[in-house]
Write a protein that holds these residues in place. Structure first.
Motif, PDB file in Angstrom:
ATOM      1  N   GLN A   2       0.956  -1.100   0.112  1.00 57.67           N
ATOM      2  CA  GLN A   2       0.252  -0.026  -0.060  1.00 57.67           C
ATOM      3  C   GLN A   2       1.081   1.007   0.141  1.00 57.67           C
ATOM      4  O   GLN A   2       0.512   2.351  -0.591  1.00 57.67           O
ATOM      5  CB  GLN A   2      -0.937  -0.082   1.234  1.00 57.67           C
ATOM      6  N   ASP A   3       1.873   1.053   0.683  1.00 60.62           N
ATOM      7  CA  ASP A   3       2.919   2.460   0.793  1.00 60.62           C
ATOM      8  C   ASP A   3       3.375   2.771  -0.620  1.00 60.62           C
ATOM      9  O   ASP A   3       3.473   3.851  -1.067  1.00 60.62           O
ATOM     10  CB  ASP A   3       3.995   2.165   1.427  1.00 60.62           C
ATOM     11  N   ILE A   4       3.527   1.683  -1.442  1.00 66.49           N
ATOM     12  CA  ILE A   4       3.993   2.105  -2.922  1.00 66.49           C
ATOM     13  C   ILE A   4       3.066   2.498  -3.693  1.00 66.49           C
ATOM     14  O   ILE A   4       3.306   3.470  -4.600  1.00 66.49           O
ATOM     15  CB  ILE A   4       4.551   0.601  -3.477  1.00 66.49           C
ATOM     16  N   LEU A   5       1.989   1.979  -3.685  1.00 64.98           N
ATOM     17  CA  LEU A   5       0.569   2.533  -4.426  1.00 64.98           C
ATOM     18  C   LEU A   5       0.345   3.941  -4.052  1.00 64.98           C
ATOM     19  O   LEU A   5       0.165   4.937  -4.734  1.00 64.98           O
ATOM     20  CB  LEU A   5      -0.304   1.703  -4.214  1.00 64.98           C
ATOM     21  N   ILE A   6       0.600   4.373  -2.785  1.00 65.78           N
ATOM     22  CA  ILE A   6       0.251   5.777  -2.360  1.00 65.78           C
ATOM     23  C   ILE A   6       1.379   6.704  -2.813  1.00 65.78           C
ATOM     24  O   ILE A   6       1.066   7.856  -3.180  1.00 65.78           O
ATOM     25  CB  ILE A   6       0.673   5.763  -0.792  1.00 65.78           C
ATOM     26  N   VAL A   7       2.457   6.224  -3.179  1.00 65.96           N
ATOM     27  CA  VAL A   7       3.638   6.899  -3.725  1.00 65.96           C
ATOM     28  C   VAL A   7       3.528   7.139  -5.320  1.00 65.96           C
ATOM     29  O   VAL A   7       3.451   8.161  -6.120  1.00 65.96           O
ATOM     30  CB  VAL A   7       4.960   6.703  -3.578  1.00 65.96           C
ATOM     31  N   VAL A   8       3.149   5.864  -5.929  1.00 66.10           N
ATOM     32  CA  VAL A   8       3.356   5.637  -7.399  1.00 66.10           C
ATOM     33  C   VAL A   8       2.098   6.225  -8.007  1.00 66.10           C
ATOM     34  O   VAL A   8       2.219   7.007  -9.034  1.00 66.10           O
ATOM     35  CB  VAL A   8       3.314   4.093  -7.537  1.00 66.10           C
ATOM     36  N   ILE A   9       0.867   6.134  -7.626  1.00 69.74           N
ATOM     37  CA  ILE A   9      -0.068   6.533  -8.353  1.00 69.74           C
ATOM     38  C   ILE A   9      -0.338   8.104  -8.304  1.00 69.74           C
ATOM     39  O   ILE A   9      -0.638   8.608  -9.396  1.00 69.74           O
ATOM     40  CB  ILE A   9      -1.692   5.857  -7.477  1.00 69.74           C
ATOM     41  N   PRO A  10      -0.115   8.921  -7.463  1.00 69.24           N
ATOM     42  CA  PRO A  10      -0.234  10.404  -7.317  1.00 69.24           C
ATOM     43  C   PRO A  10       0.958  10.627  -8.420  1.00 69.24           C
ATOM     44  O   PRO A  10       0.714  11.904  -9.210  1.00 69.24           O
ATOM     45  CB  PRO A  10       0.199  10.701  -5.918  1.00 69.24           C
ATOM     46  N   SER A  11       2.111  10.129  -8.285  1.00 70.17           N
ATOM     47  CA  SER A  11       3.263  10.404  -9.215  1.00 70.17           C
ATOM     48  C   SER A  11       2.798   9.913 -10.626  1.00 70.17           C
ATOM     49  O   SER A  11       3.162  11.088 -11.461  1.00 70.17           O
ATOM     50  CB  SER A  11       4.535   9.442  -9.015  1.00 70.17           C
ATOM     51  N   LEU A  12       2.208   9.104 -10.896  1.00 70.77           N
ATOM     52  CA  LEU A  12       1.728   8.859 -12.467  1.00 70.77           C
ATOM     53  C   LEU A  12       0.870   9.927 -12.726  1.00 70.77           C
ATOM     54  O   LEU A  12       0.843  10.218 -14.135  1.00 70.77           O
ATOM     55  CB  LEU A  12       1.352   7.455 -12.463  1.00 70.77           C
TER      56      LEU A  12
END
Length: 146
Positions: A2-12
């Motif tokens: 979930q930590d990765i998704l919290i960073v990756v999705i807003p970045s994309l």
């Protein structure tokens, strides 16, 4: 995870928004070398005081060869909205391969390993190939000064 998704999705999402803004505003206007003017301006900027004898443009608008009055040959390449310039000499040019109306230059440069120039016909390609070979042979015979 979930930590990765919290960073990756807003970045994309941010990247997509930036790309759309650049496209919408028209900031990204790639240079096409369809005439000699932009090539001459770039050479004048990088090689101040040196005169161009002639310029050969690639039919695809991505590259050009500039033959200088001092015997030097310059390779000009369109990169986005700018141009890159390389002096062709024996230390830079790995190989020169001509086929039909296409001339492929392989460079000893990992950031710019090769360039393909497309000419209007076989004769124009042969003229460019011969001019590059002659210029490099002449320049490689000059003494190197420290």
């Amino acid at each position: 995870m979930q930590d990765i998704l919290i960073v990756v999705i807003p970045s994309l999402i941010a990247i997509v928004i930036m790309v759309l803004l650049i496209k919408a505003t028209g900031i990204a206007r790639p240079v096409l070398l369809k005439d000699e003017a932009p090539v001459r301006r770039t050479i004048a900027e990088h090689f101040e005081g040196e005169d161009v004898e002639r310029i050969m443009l690639s039919e695809d608008g991505n590259s050009a060869l500039a033959f200088m009055k001092n015997g030097e040959v310059l390779l000009v390449r369109a990169l986005g909205d700018r141009m890159a310039v390389r002096s062709l000499n024996a230390n830079v040019l790995a190989s020169l391969l001509g086929h039909e109306n296409t001339l492929e230059l392989k460079l000893k440069d990992f950031t710019w390993p090769r360039t393909r120039l497309i000419f209007e016909d076989v004769t124009a390609r042969q003229n460019a190939e011969n001019a590059i070979s002659t210029a490099i042979d002449l320049n490689s015979q000059e003494p190197i000064h420290a």
